[in-house]
Scaffold this motif. Structure first.
Motif, PDB file in Angstrom:
ATOM      1  N   GLY B 202       0.794  -1.234   0.000  1.00 35.37           N
ATOM      2  CA  GLY B 202       0.000   0.000   0.000  1.00 35.37           C
ATOM      3  C   GLY B 202       0.821   1.275   0.000  1.00 35.37           C
ATOM      4  O   GLY B 202       0.265   2.362  -0.101  1.00 35.37           O
ATOM      5  N   SER B 325      -2.214   0.995  16.212  1.00 34.01           N
ATOM      6  CA  SER B 325      -0.846   1.508  16.224  1.00 34.01           C
ATOM      7  C   SER B 325      -0.408   1.675  17.675  1.00 34.01           C
ATOM      8  O   SER B 325      -1.235   1.941  18.557  1.00 34.01           O
ATOM      9  N   VAL B 328       4.262   6.558  20.083  1.00 33.58           N
ATOM     10  CA  VAL B 328       4.269   7.802  19.304  1.00 33.58           C
ATOM     11  C   VAL B 328       5.449   7.760  18.325  1.00 33.58           C
ATOM     12  O   VAL B 328       6.599   7.700  18.735  1.00 33.58           O
ATOM     13  N   VAL B 329       5.112   7.754  17.055  1.00 30.84           N
ATOM     14  CA  VAL B 329       6.151   7.663  16.027  1.00 30.84           C
ATOM     15  C   VAL B 329       6.718   9.048  15.734  1.00 30.84           C
ATOM     16  O   VAL B 329       5.970   9.965  15.381  1.00 30.84           O
ATOM     17  N   ARG B 335       5.880  -0.886  10.370  1.00 30.58           N
ATOM     18  CA  ARG B 335       4.490  -1.030   9.931  1.00 30.58           C
ATOM     19  C   ARG B 335       4.191  -2.511   9.765  1.00 30.58           C
ATOM     20  O   ARG B 335       4.961  -3.236   9.110  1.00 30.58           O
ATOM     21  N   ASN B 344      -3.455  -2.545   9.425  1.00 29.48           N
ATOM     22  CA  ASN B 344      -2.309  -1.780   8.971  1.00 29.48           C
ATOM     23  C   ASN B 344      -1.936  -0.846  10.102  1.00 29.48           C
ATOM     24  O   ASN B 344      -2.603   0.169  10.313  1.00 29.48           O
ATOM     25  N   VAL B 345      -0.930  -1.184  10.864  1.00 29.72           N
ATOM     26  CA  VAL B 345      -0.619  -0.384  12.050  1.00 29.72           C
ATOM     27  C   VAL B 345       0.856   0.011  12.057  1.00 29.72           C
ATOM     28  O   VAL B 345       1.688  -0.652  11.446  1.00 29.72           O
ATOM     29  N   LYS B 346       1.133   1.110  12.745  1.00 28.99           N
ATOM     30  CA  LYS B 346       2.512   1.577  12.880  1.00 28.99           C
ATOM     31  C   LYS B 346       2.942   1.430  14.328  1.00 28.99           C
ATOM     32  O   LYS B 346       2.192   1.787  15.247  1.00 28.99           O
TER      33      LYS B 346
END
Lengths: 133, 389
Positions: B202, B325, B328-329, B335, B344-346
């Motif tokens: 994606g 997610s 804190v990015v 990912r 779909n998580v970070k």
């Protein structure tokens, strides 16, 4: 509260397909504060456009957002986006969404022009984002 | 009357004349704080410019901020702006050296760009800085090695441009950097990138590379750029590329050919991870339901895991099917992506739950057993940054 944006979105759809715009157009010039923006860009003012990019928070954090920056960079590896490399997107009033981690297509009305705060230009592209997919 | 008019015009002009920064008159602590913490992106950028223009005078405040808040709280926008500014003060160059050499600093590649851009302006330090840049030619982080090679190329070492590179993003970046700094690289790299449309889970990195290449060529060509409507390729990419070839050939004197569109091999991907790390380098892995593992952002390499080894992992995949997610990015992130059920998580550093870490360690083990020990080692070392402790 939700009816007006939805109606506007519907009207925009009825008015025709949004103009597809890429960052090669929006960012294809060296921006300097106070400059006359290229016609290719000013022609897009108040147009309903569709643009692909990556969502980025204006401030690091977590949780849903009501506004976000749309940039052409998934990882921050393109360096700091210049002001002509960012579209400041605002969702309809009262709407929030989770940040998406993949490429998104945003549709909505684009506003082109320098916007100042404390005497400093803080954005040149703003968008009322009707849909984020 | 004329004198009065002159006085009025002079007074007005002076009022609006841009003031040069007097370093002694600026509160550098406040300026650095604003560049790091202002809530509006544009305000952070403006403050970053002020700090960058301060050169060495702002360095003590930068060091104090890093000491107090942590080095990685200094945003990339500030490091980038300092890197691209003109100052060559010894204190500033030393700070950039320290940042570039600190593997835990997210924006070390930006700091190295600051070194790369300053090295040609510092003849007495040319050899020393050239060696420093050369030491990063094979850095695992693509942005570091690209910046290092760019820096050496600016110092006249054209061999740095020809070094082997497997990451398509790096090939495009080196060419765009060179082009923007007056050194014309082999343009076929950029022409080929114009047709890129591949993506990874994606992430349409191919389109981003195409845009990056197009913007660089557009700025380089200036009025010779042939396309109307902002030079947009929307609609017919091949036609747009064909129109660009002529002016590019004419200006560069190089023979350029139309790119051949590269498509990803059509396999049914079930899930994968995208580990983006300025520390260890990026790692892209995606897999099918029956154990075909592809690696590289362009899925350029494949490993087939034997069914007996893959089945237990596949059956236990819920361990990696994260719902939200985590953390804190700021920059580096992992990912995790699945197609069914779609997620779909970070994940930020130090935030990956133990069960997910174990699943990926098991994946590393079966990859190693399949003969890809280097890839397995890269996965283990990459995971180390994200495992919750």
């Amino acid at each position: 509260m939700f009816r007006l944006p939805l109606l506007l979105g519907l009207l925009a759809c009825l008015a025709g397909d949004p103009t597809k715009v890429g960052f090669a157009t929006l960012a294809g010039f060296d921006y300097q504060e106070g400059m006359k923006l290229p016609k290719d860009v000013t022609d897009l003012d108040e147009q309903v456009i569709e643009v692909r990019g990556f969502m980025q928070r204006e401030v690091p954090g977590s949780g849903p957002v009501s506004s976000f920056m749309l940039v052409n960079d998934a990882c921050g590896c393109n360096g700091t986006p210049k002001l002509n490399e960012v579209i400041f997107c605002t969702l309809p009033d009262g709407t929030t969404m989770d940040m998406k981690t993949v490429t998104v297509t945003v549709t909505g009305k684009l506003f082109v022009g320098e916007e100042k705060e404390d005497g400093v230009v803080i954005m040149i592209y703003q968008m009322d984002a009707d849909s984020v997919q | 009357m004329h004198l009065l008019l002159l006085a009025c015009v002079g007074a007005v002009s002076l009022a609006f004349w841009p003031k040069s920064q007097d370093p002694a008159a600026i509160d550098w602590t406040a300026a650095v704080d604003k560049a790091c913490t202002a809530s509006r992106y544009g305000l952070r950028l403006a403050a970053a410019k002020q700090v960058a223009n301060g050169g060495g005078a702002a360095v003590p405040a930068l060091r104090a901020f890093a000491q107090q808040k942590g080095q990685n709280q200094i945003p990339g926008s500030l490091v980038d702006t300092i890197a691209d500014a003109d100052g060559v003060d010894a204190a500033l160059v030393e700070l950039l050296r320290e940042w570039a050499g600190n593997v835990d600093f997210y924006y070390r590649a930006s700091a190295l760009r600051g070194i790369a851009l300053r090295a040609p302006k510092l003849p007495e330090r040319r050899e020393e800085l050239g060696k420093l840049l050369g030491s990063f030619h094979q850095d695992p982080a693509w942005l570091m090695r690209t910046t290092a090679r760019f820096g050496n190329a600016l110092l006249g070492d054209d061999a740095a441009i020809a070094l082997a590179e497997t990451d398509p993003r790096a090939r495009v970046r080196l060419a765009t950097l060179l082009l923007a700094h007056g050194k014309t690289p082999p343009l076929q790299t950029l022409v080929d990138a114009l047709a890129e449309e591949r993506s990874f889970l994606g992430n349409s990195w191919g389109k981003a590379c195409a845009d990056e290449a197009h913007i660089a060529l557009k700025k380089w060509l200036g009025p010779a750029h042939p396309l109307a409507n902002g030079g947009s390729f929307e609609g017919d990419v091949q036609k747009g590329i064909r129109a660009l070839l002529g002016p590019c050939q004419q200006k560069s004197g190089q023979t350029l050919t139309m790119p051949v569109a590269v498509a990803a091999r059509p396999v049914a991907i079930a899930g994968g991870i995208e580990l983006l790390s300025c520390k260890h380098g990026d790692l892209h892995l995606q897999w099918t339901a029956d154990g075909l593992v592809q690696t590289g952002i362009d899925a350029g390499r494949e490993v087939t895991i034997p069914a007996a080894k893959w089945a237990p992992l596949w059956n236990d995949r819920t361990a990696l099917q994260l719902r939200d997610s985590l953390g804190v990015v700021l920059c580096d992130n992992l990912r995790v992506c699945w197609l069914a059920p779609e997620s779909n998580v970070k994940i930020a550093p130090l935030a990956l739950p133990p069960a997910a870490v174990n699943w990926l360690k098991q994946l590393a083990a079966v990859i190693e057993e399949a003969g890809e020990s280097r890839l397995a080692a890269d996965l283990r070392s990459g995971l180390d940054q994200f495992a919750a402790r």
